[in-house]
Design a protein around this motif. Structure first.
Motif, PDB file in Angstrom:
ATOM      1  N   VAL A  96       0.937  -1.233   0.034  1.00 29.19           N
ATOM      2  CA  VAL A  96       0.069   0.010  -0.050  1.00 29.19           C
ATOM      3  C   VAL A  96       1.088   1.215   0.039  1.00 29.19           C
ATOM      4  O   VAL A  96       1.937   1.180   0.899  1.00 29.19           O
ATOM      5  CB  VAL A  96      -0.971   0.305   1.235  1.00 29.19           C
ATOM      6  N   TYR A  97       0.351   2.280  -0.778  1.00 25.31           N
ATOM      7  CA  TYR A  97       1.280   3.420  -0.757  1.00 25.31           C
ATOM      8  C   TYR A  97       0.149   4.864  -1.018  1.00 25.31           C
ATOM      9  O   TYR A  97      -0.852   4.506  -1.308  1.00 25.31           O
ATOM     10  CB  TYR A  97       2.354   3.419  -1.811  1.00 25.31           C
ATOM     11  N   GLY A 131       3.390   8.463  -6.721  1.00 26.82           N
ATOM     12  CA  GLY A 131       3.154   8.259  -5.181  1.00 26.82           C
ATOM     13  C   GLY A 131       4.126   7.207  -4.824  1.00 26.82           C
ATOM     14  O   GLY A 131       4.816   7.360  -3.732  1.00 26.82           O
ATOM     15  N   ARG A 132       4.257   6.164  -5.471  1.00 24.63           N
ATOM     16  CA  ARG A 132       5.035   5.049  -5.142  1.00 24.63           C
ATOM     17  C   ARG A 132       6.628   5.483  -5.158  1.00 24.63           C
ATOM     18  O   ARG A 132       7.364   4.909  -4.404  1.00 24.63           O
ATOM     19  CB  ARG A 132       5.000   4.199  -5.992  1.00 24.63           C
ATOM     20  N   MET A 133       6.855   6.307  -6.015  1.00 23.69           N
ATOM     21  CA  MET A 133       8.262   7.019  -6.051  1.00 23.69           C
ATOM     22  C   MET A 133       8.702   8.051  -5.005  1.00 23.69           C
ATOM     23  O   MET A 133       9.840   8.246  -5.086  1.00 23.69           O
ATOM     24  CB  MET A 133       8.521   7.305  -7.613  1.00 23.69           C
ATOM     25  N   LEU A 134       7.728   8.691  -4.222  1.00 26.70           N
ATOM     26  CA  LEU A 134       8.040   9.830  -3.560  1.00 26.70           C
ATOM     27  C   LEU A 134       8.842   9.250  -2.288  1.00 26.70           C
ATOM     28  O   LEU A 134       8.915   8.204  -1.999  1.00 26.70           O
ATOM     29  CB  LEU A 134       6.811  10.106  -2.879  1.00 26.70           C
ATOM     30  N   ALA A 150      -4.851   9.510  -1.149  1.00 24.53           N
ATOM     31  CA  ALA A 150      -5.682   8.118  -1.493  1.00 24.53           C
ATOM     32  C   ALA A 150      -4.449   7.050  -1.201  1.00 24.53           C
ATOM     33  O   ALA A 150      -3.360   7.202  -1.631  1.00 24.53           O
ATOM     34  CB  ALA A 150      -6.029   7.874  -3.077  1.00 24.53           C
ATOM     35  N   LEU A 151      -4.758   6.031  -0.628  1.00 29.04           N
ATOM     36  CA  LEU A 151      -4.061   4.919  -0.370  1.00 29.04           C
ATOM     37  C   LEU A 151      -4.417   3.756  -1.622  1.00 29.04           C
ATOM     38  O   LEU A 151      -5.358   3.283  -1.565  1.00 29.04           O
ATOM     39  CB  LEU A 151      -4.139   4.138   1.039  1.00 29.04           C
ATOM     40  N   ARG A 152      -3.300   3.519  -2.277  1.00 28.91           N
ATOM     41  CA  ARG A 152      -3.324   2.528  -3.314  1.00 28.91           C
ATOM     42  C   ARG A 152      -2.681   1.193  -3.198  1.00 28.91           C
ATOM     43  O   ARG A 152      -1.864   1.049  -2.308  1.00 28.91           O
ATOM     44  CB  ARG A 152      -2.880   3.308  -4.638  1.00 28.91           C
ATOM     45  N   LEU A 153      -3.194   0.364  -3.779  1.00 24.91           N
ATOM     46  CA  LEU A 153      -2.526  -1.089  -3.774  1.00 24.91           C
ATOM     47  C   LEU A 153      -1.489  -1.041  -4.932  1.00 24.91           C
ATOM     48  O   LEU A 153      -1.482  -0.654  -6.193  1.00 24.91           O
ATOM     49  CB  LEU A 153      -3.548  -2.218  -4.329  1.00 24.91           C
ATOM     50  N   ASP A 154      -0.340  -1.349  -4.668  1.00 23.95           N
ATOM     51  CA  ASP A 154       0.947  -1.397  -5.576  1.00 23.95           C
ATOM     52  C   ASP A 154       0.458  -3.027  -6.330  1.00 23.95           C
ATOM     53  O   ASP A 154       0.776  -3.989  -5.956  1.00 23.95           O
ATOM     54  CB  ASP A 154       2.148  -1.679  -4.759  1.00 23.95           C
ATOM     55  N   MET A 155      -0.065  -2.504  -7.466  1.00 17.57           N
ATOM     56  CA  MET A 155      -0.672  -3.542  -8.229  1.00 17.57           C
ATOM     57  C   MET A 155       0.297  -4.834  -8.693  1.00 17.57           C
ATOM     58  O   MET A 155       0.163  -5.862  -8.467  1.00 17.57           O
ATOM     59  CB  MET A 155      -1.360  -3.116  -9.559  1.00 17.57           C
ATOM     60  N   ALA A 156       1.221  -4.221  -9.169  1.00 18.94           N
ATOM     61  CA  ALA A 156       2.478  -5.322  -9.564  1.00 18.94           C
ATOM     62  C   ALA A 156       2.983  -6.131  -8.715  1.00 18.94           C
ATOM     63  O   ALA A 156       3.043  -7.304  -8.574  1.00 18.94           O
ATOM     64  CB  ALA A 156       3.655  -4.490 -10.336  1.00 18.94           C
ATOM     65  N   ALA A 157       3.349  -5.230  -7.623  1.00 21.96           N
ATOM     66  CA  ALA A 157       3.771  -6.240  -6.138  1.00 21.96           C
ATOM     67  C   ALA A 157       2.699  -7.265  -5.623  1.00 21.96           C
ATOM     68  O   ALA A 157       2.824  -8.446  -5.370  1.00 21.96           O
ATOM     69  CB  ALA A 157       4.190  -5.110  -5.240  1.00 21.96           C
ATOM     70  N   ALA A 158       1.251  -6.730  -5.850  1.00 25.95           N
ATOM     71  CA  ALA A 158       0.362  -7.629  -5.296  1.00 25.95           C
ATOM     72  C   ALA A 158       0.106  -8.960  -6.246  1.00 25.95           C
ATOM     73  O   ALA A 158      -0.077  -9.891  -5.722  1.00 25.95           O
ATOM     74  CB  ALA A 158      -0.931  -6.853  -5.153  1.00 25.95           C
ATOM     75  N   VAL A 190      -5.147   0.378  -7.957  1.00 24.18           N
ATOM     76  CA  VAL A 190      -6.616   0.874  -7.409  1.00 24.18           C
ATOM     77  C   VAL A 190      -6.402   1.580  -5.851  1.00 24.18           C
ATOM     78  O   VAL A 190      -5.686   1.090  -5.178  1.00 24.18           O
ATOM     79  CB  VAL A 190      -7.554  -0.397  -7.294  1.00 24.18           C
ATOM     80  N   VAL A 191      -7.446   2.283  -5.812  1.00 24.71           N
ATOM     81  CA  VAL A 191      -7.515   3.074  -4.588  1.00 24.71           C
ATOM     82  C   VAL A 191      -8.309   2.203  -3.346  1.00 24.71           C
ATOM     83  O   VAL A 191      -9.293   1.578  -3.707  1.00 24.71           O
ATOM     84  CB  VAL A 191      -8.544   4.343  -4.533  1.00 24.71           C
ATOM     85  N   LEU A 192      -7.522   2.027  -2.317  1.00 25.09           N
ATOM     86  CA  LEU A 192      -8.098   1.144  -1.361  1.00 25.09           C
ATOM     87  C   LEU A 192      -8.626   1.908  -0.292  1.00 25.09           C
ATOM     88  O   LEU A 192      -9.642   1.309   0.635  1.00 25.09           O
ATOM     89  CB  LEU A 192      -6.920   0.142  -0.777  1.00 25.09           C
ATOM     90  N   ALA A 193      -8.495   3.041  -0.203  1.00 24.88           N
ATOM     91  CA  ALA A 193      -9.034   3.991   0.750  1.00 24.88           C
ATOM     92  C   ALA A 193      -8.764   5.612   0.539  1.00 24.88           C
ATOM     93  O   ALA A 193      -7.577   5.828  -0.370  1.00 24.88           O
ATOM     94  CB  ALA A 193      -8.442   3.835   2.281  1.00 24.88           C
ATOM     95  N   ARG A 194      -9.256   6.366   1.073  1.00 24.70           N
ATOM     96  CA  ARG A 194      -8.993   7.817   0.904  1.00 24.70           C
ATOM     97  C   ARG A 194      -9.019   8.470   2.427  1.00 24.70           C
ATOM     98  O   ARG A 194      -9.558   7.821   3.324  1.00 24.70           O
ATOM     99  CB  ARG A 194      -9.897   8.378   0.070  1.00 24.70           C
ATOM    100  N   LYS A 195      -8.270   9.617   2.428  1.00 26.72           N
ATOM    101  CA  LYS A 195      -8.000  10.187   3.616  1.00 26.72           C
ATOM    102  C   LYS A 195      -9.507  10.383   4.451  1.00 26.72           C
ATOM    103  O   LYS A 195      -9.594  10.332   5.434  1.00 26.72           O
ATOM    104  CB  LYS A 195      -7.544  11.496   3.343  1.00 26.72           C
ATOM    105  N   GLU A 196     -10.523  10.834   3.710  1.00 29.54           N
ATOM    106  CA  GLU A 196     -11.805  11.042   4.082  1.00 29.54           C
ATOM    107  C   GLU A 196     -12.656   9.647   4.115  1.00 29.54           C
ATOM    108  O   GLU A 196     -13.695   9.842   4.964  1.00 29.54           O
ATOM    109  CB  GLU A 196     -12.420  12.244   3.572  1.00 29.54           C
ATOM    110  N   THR A 197     -12.341   8.738   3.665  1.00 30.82           N
ATOM    111  CA  THR A 197     -13.292   7.642   3.450  1.00 30.82           C
ATOM    112  C   THR A 197     -12.291   6.256   3.440  1.00 30.82           C
ATOM    113  O   THR A 197     -11.394   6.061   2.780  1.00 30.82           O
ATOM    114  CB  THR A 197     -14.096   7.162   2.228  1.00 30.82           C
ATOM    115  N   PRO A 198     -12.257   5.814   4.859  1.00 36.42           N
ATOM    116  CA  PRO A 198     -11.310   4.679   5.021  1.00 36.42           C
ATOM    117  C   PRO A 198     -11.400   3.537   4.539  1.00 36.42           C
ATOM    118  O   PRO A 198     -10.693   2.557   4.874  1.00 36.42           O
ATOM    119  CB  PRO A 198     -11.334   4.568   6.601  1.00 36.42           C
TER     120      PRO A 198
END
Ligand code: GLU
Length: 287
Positions: A96-97, A131-134, A150-158, A190-198
């Motif tokens: 997750v990133y 965001g993954r590269m930050l 937004a918290l995203r799934l690192d799809m390739a790693a998943a 894909v987005v797994l959660a957002r700051k305002e919606t967990p």
């Protein structure tokens, strides 16, 4: 064998239309044929669009159609802690990133590039993964500054972790069975959660289907591509995969998918016009 568990899972962000009625009736018919249980789940994670009066209308419309479902009804808004726990497990796997670009910014990036930008099955531009590269310090600074993320799934790693996956998809009308290769990579990170919606739709649906012991998911063809993402999340979280049934979508006279704003096909409008539940069933070719 424990009884099969089916669920109808509407979002209370508008009135139910004929498309929802078809999905609900198929769930009920298949559950009855299997001697199974039928659950109603209210998918209300989007606080800005969901309203209690729509939930009330859903219950009334379903009861009018003749559905009987188990109580209590699960409301996703009451289970944010469950989704946060699942997210924490994915995070602990390093999958997750945080990303900080808004949807509009991603669309602008895609539009500015000369070569075609890859799009997901719904037509939205894929997230480029910046965001993954930050650097960790930069990420921490943005979060501390209160930037939306937004918290995203690192799809390739998943996918590398879960390996190749498939699911069983049956045609809800004919019963025809197909083993479909899961292609979650079509959706990018894909987005797994957002700051305002967990949580996100994908994460909540997978956690709920597992915690409610859902064995049969019956839903429209428009969610077939998403099923690959759900299968991946199930594999990562160690959940069993339900059997999926997909059904055709009910279209309007101009061949478009019905939307919640299309008043004419709202179930309560049809009811007010004097249509009987049996006539609604007959419209879909159900006995
Ligand atoms: N809540 C979703 C919808 O109303 C359905 C989710 C599902 O059946 O998995 O479209």
């Amino acid at each position: 064998m424990p009884p099969s568990v089916f669920r109808f899972a509407p979002s209370p962000n508008g009135l139910m239309h004929l498309g929802h009625a078809y999905s609900a009736l198929l769930n009920a018919d298949l559950a009855r044929a299997a001697g199974g249980r039928l659950l109603l789940r209210i998918e209300d994670i989007d606080a800005a669009r969901c309203r209690p009066e729509y939930e009330q209308a859903i219950s009334e419309d379903l009861a009018w159609l003749g559905l009987v479902w188990e109580r209590p009804v699960r409301r996703q808004s009451e289970h944010f802690a469950d989704y946060a726990a699942a997210l924490a497990r994915l995070d602990a796997m390093g999958l997750v990133y945080a990303s900080f670009e808004s949807r509009a910014e991603i669309a602008r990036l895609a539009a500015a590039r000369a070569a075609p930008w890859p799009r997901d099955p719904d037509g939205a531009p894929l997230y480029p993964g910046s965001g993954r590269m930050l650097a960790p310090a930069e990420r921490a600074r943005l979060i501390a500054d209160g930037a939306p993320f937004a918290l995203r799934l690192d799809m390739a790693a998943a996918i590398a972790r879960a390996g190749a996956l498939s699911f069983t998809s049956r045609d809800a009308a004919s019963g025809a069975r197909e083993v479909v290769a899961a292609t979650p990579q079509l959706w990018g990170d894909v987005v797994l959660a957002r700051k305002e919606t967990p949580t996100s739709y994908h994460l909540a649906v997978v956690v709920d289907d597992a915690s409610q012991g859902v064995s049969h998911v019956v839903r429209g063809n428009d969610l077939l591509a998403s099923t690959g993402v759900h299968r991946l999340l199930q594999a990562l979280l160690g959940y069993a995969a339900p059997v999926y049934y997909h059904h055709r979508l009910i279209l309007d006279d101009s061949g478009r998918k019905l939307s919640k704003s299309t008043g004419a096909t709202a179930l309560r409008a049809l009811r007010a016009e004097g249509h009987a539940p049996a006539a609604i069933r007959a419209m879909f070719g159900l006995d």
